[in-house]
Design an enzyme around this catalytic site. Structure first.
Site, mmCIF file in Angstrom:
data_model
loop_
_atom_site.group_PDB
_atom_site.id
_atom_site.type_symbol
_atom_site.label_atom_id
_atom_site.label_comp_id
_atom_site.label_asym_id
_atom_site.label_seq_id
_atom_site.Cartn_x
_atom_site.Cartn_y
_atom_site.Cartn_z
ATOM 1 N N LYS A 40 0.858 -1.188 0.000
ATOM 2 C CA LYS A 40 0.000 0.000 0.000
ATOM 3 C C LYS A 40 0.889 1.231 0.000
ATOM 4 O O LYS A 40 1.512 1.566 1.015
ATOM 5 C CB LYS A 40 -0.914 0.041 1.219
ATOM 6 C CG LYS A 40 -1.977 1.130 1.054
ATOM 7 C CD LYS A 40 -2.330 1.825 2.332
ATOM 8 C CE LYS A 40 -1.741 3.169 2.562
ATOM 9 N NZ LYS A 40 -1.979 4.233 1.630
ATOM 10 N N GLU A 48 9.697 1.407 10.680
ATOM 11 C CA GLU A 48 10.719 2.431 10.405
ATOM 12 C C GLU A 48 10.000 3.769 10.499
ATOM 13 O O GLU A 48 9.196 4.109 9.628
ATOM 14 C CB GLU A 48 11.332 2.201 9.023
ATOM 15 C CG GLU A 48 12.067 0.868 8.966
ATOM 16 C CD GLU A 48 12.811 0.612 7.674
ATOM 17 O OE1 GLU A 48 12.513 1.268 6.666
ATOM 18 O OE2 GLU A 48 13.697 -0.262 7.675
ATOM 19 N N CYS A 88 13.252 10.953 6.661
ATOM 20 C CA CYS A 88 13.279 10.476 8.049
ATOM 21 C C CYS A 88 14.655 10.723 8.663
ATOM 22 O O CYS A 88 14.784 10.953 9.850
ATOM 23 C CB CYS A 88 12.945 8.999 8.096
ATOM 24 S SG CYS A 88 14.019 8.004 7.055
ATOM 25 N N GLU A 90 9.287 16.455 14.617
ATOM 26 C CA GLU A 90 9.754 16.256 13.252
ATOM 27 C C GLU A 90 9.020 17.255 12.349
ATOM 28 O O GLU A 90 7.803 17.194 12.204
ATOM 29 C CB GLU A 90 9.436 14.818 12.825
ATOM 30 C CG GLU A 90 10.036 14.451 11.493
ATOM 31 C CD GLU A 90 9.698 13.023 11.082
ATOM 32 O OE1 GLU A 90 8.556 12.571 11.300
ATOM 33 O OE2 GLU A 90 10.577 12.365 10.506
#
Ligand code: NDP
Length: 479
Positions: free
Chosen positions: A177, A253, A287, A380
């Site tokens: 997906k 992750e 990331c 973040e």
């Protein structure tokens, strides 16, 4: 091959959703829809999981052995390279990543992922354990079964291939997906897999939203044996919770708020180049982005000036132009999130260098005088935004770097070899780069600590996640 309508790929067929729904994918540079995509739901997920299950239980893929599987995965890698321009331009149009990066980095890396894991699976020995007691034991690494792979939008082809390649190489079947913002290259990849001769049902793709949609339905499906997920830490929690209901192992992750430490003994040319790549590459939508920079006080002022200049020198604009280094942010919502962070940072008293831009473009931004608990310092941002904070000694630097629930990566710039080892050992992160950034060895473990993830992938770590080890014990004494 052309992109065209972006269909699901289920059991080797390009299909519409059962209910016939579609959504539009938006080009972040023009801010206009550029293609239509099948909009799936639970019914489509169920079809895909059944196809993957049948291919796992009855199909040739898990049984064909590493040599033949490897040959087909190498053919897929060849086709990725042959269709590299289309794949690269598709990701560039879908999410705004500059074409120099999609052509120069993502396509070669996607091909390398398939080649590496094909070879690694074929060449990796399994343990044989001769015993003293008339028995011989050995380990078989058998495919886990059906793998759900859920990918984010920031590096669509590269991250999908990073999840799919080891899963396939170890004999699993996959339902992928992709993220809603960048779905198109996943369908192209699955079409190339079929063209390479990978049997129908082995690699399926279902499009649609994550929460309350395709992603959630996939993680809750009882026919799944493994979930490999890349995305935000909060989403990772939802994925773990869903997986726990069926005792399904997960590899997560997740996000990062990665520190870069620049010591006064560093080569400042290297430090500025490394920090600029880490903070501003892919418009900070990484990331691994080195978004919290700590600089030893004597060189802080010079470093800020030079980092700001390096950011200003980066060409920002149309991601389809080969000269462009910084493309637009991937969506309107994401642009709002990043610019809201900058507004709040100004209100919190930060000095802001850069940060201008039109449309969904945000130019490289350097922030100083950042309060320790300001959101821009703790959360973040996922934009081309770096905070630069002075520190006074090594102990201070390590403490500041570790002052976060995240622990994905860190960068250390120093010319003192002992310090490099000492500091690397003390940083709470899955990967530490010294005087470099984003150098990957596919044999090495990749993943994060704390809010940055659960588990590791890469090399033997991927084998251990995507297989069920079985011990076979044979009586060789004949009694
Ligand atoms: P999200 O967590 O929002 O989404 C990731 C994927 O999960 C998307 O496909 C999304 O679908 C899907 N999803 C959303 N909700 C659910 C749910 N409840 N169940 C199952 N699937 C769901 O992340 P982003 O796409 O915004 O990606 C950016 C994030 O990814 C950043 O935090 C970044 O740090 C992290 N990341 C981590 C990496 C690593 O290796 N550690 C590498 C790259 C990125 P949809 O988008 O269609 O809603």
């Amino acid at each position: 091959m052309a992109t065209g309508f972006v269909a699901h790929v289920i059991d080797g067929e390009l299909v519409e959703s059962v209910r016939g729904n579609r959504f539009e994918s938006v080009d972040p540079w023009t801010r206009a829809p550029w293609t239509e995509v099948a909009l799936g739901d639970r019914t489509d997920v169920d079809r895909a999981v059944r196809a993957a299950r049948a291919a796992a239980d009855q199909g040739p893929w898990p049984r064909m052995g590493h040599t033949e599987r490897g040959r087909l995965l190498h053919r897929l890698a060849d086709l990725i390279v042959a269709n590299g321009d289309l794949l690269a331009r598709t990701d560039t149009t879908d999410m705004g990543r500059p074409v120099t990066s999609t052509v120069g980095r993502d396509v070669p890396r996607a091909a390398a992922n398939f080649r590496f894991f094909a070879d690694h699976a074929r060449l990796t020995p399994a343990e044989a354990l001769p015993s003293d007691h008339g028995h011989h034991a050995y380990t078989r690494y058998e495919p886990a079964g059906v793998v759900a792979a859920i990918a984010p939008w920031n590096l669509p082809l590269m991250l999908s291939s990073w999840k799919i390649a080891p899963a396939l190489a170890w004999g699993n079947t996959v339902v992928l997906k992709p993220a809603e913002q960048s779905p198109a290259s996943a369908t192209l990849l699955a079409r190339l897999a079929l063209e390479a001769g990978i049997p129908p049902g082995v690699l399926n793709v279902v499009h649609g939203p994550g929460a309350d949609g395709v992603g959630q339905a996939l993680t809750e499906h009882p026919g799944i044996d493994r979930i490999t997920f890349t995305g935000e830490s909060a989403t990772g929690r939802a994925v773990s919770t869903a997986a726990a209901r069926h005792h399904v192992p997960v590899s997560l992750e997740l996000g990062g708020k990665n520190a870069a430490l620049v010591f006064a003994d560093a080569d400042l040319d290297v430090a500025v180049r490394t920090a600029a790549a880490a903070a501003f590459g892919n418009a900070g939508q990484m990331c691994l982005s080195g978004s919290r920079i700590y600089v030893e006080r004597p060189v802080h002022g010079e470093f800020v000036e030079r980092l700001h200049a390096a950011g200003r020198a980066m060409t920002a604009g149309d991601p389809g132009d080969p000269a462009t280094e910084i493309g637009p942010l991937a969506s309107a919502a994401h642009h709002r999130k990043v610019t809201d962070h900058l507004t709040r940072a100004r209100a919190d008293g930060c000095r802001v260098y850069g940060g201008d831009g039109s449309g969904w473009l945000v130019r490289p931004t350097v922030l100083t005088d950042v309060p320790r608990h300001a959101p821009v310092q703790t959360r973040e941002v996922f934009g081309p935004v770096a905070t630069v904070t002075p520190f006074d000694h090594e102990e201070d630097a390590v403490r500041l770097a570790n002052d976060t629930p995240f622990g994905l990566s860190a960068t250390v710039c120093t010319t003192d070899l002992s310090r490099a080892h000492r500091v690397a050992a003390r940083l709470r992160a899955g990967t530490v780069w010294v005087n470099c950034f984003f150098v990957r060895d596919l044999r090495a473990p990749f993943g994060g600590v704390g809010a940055s993830g659960v588990g590791r992938e890469g090399g033997l770590f991927s084998r251990d996640f995507f297989t069920e080890p079985k011990t076979v014990v044979i009586d060789i004494a004949g009694c």
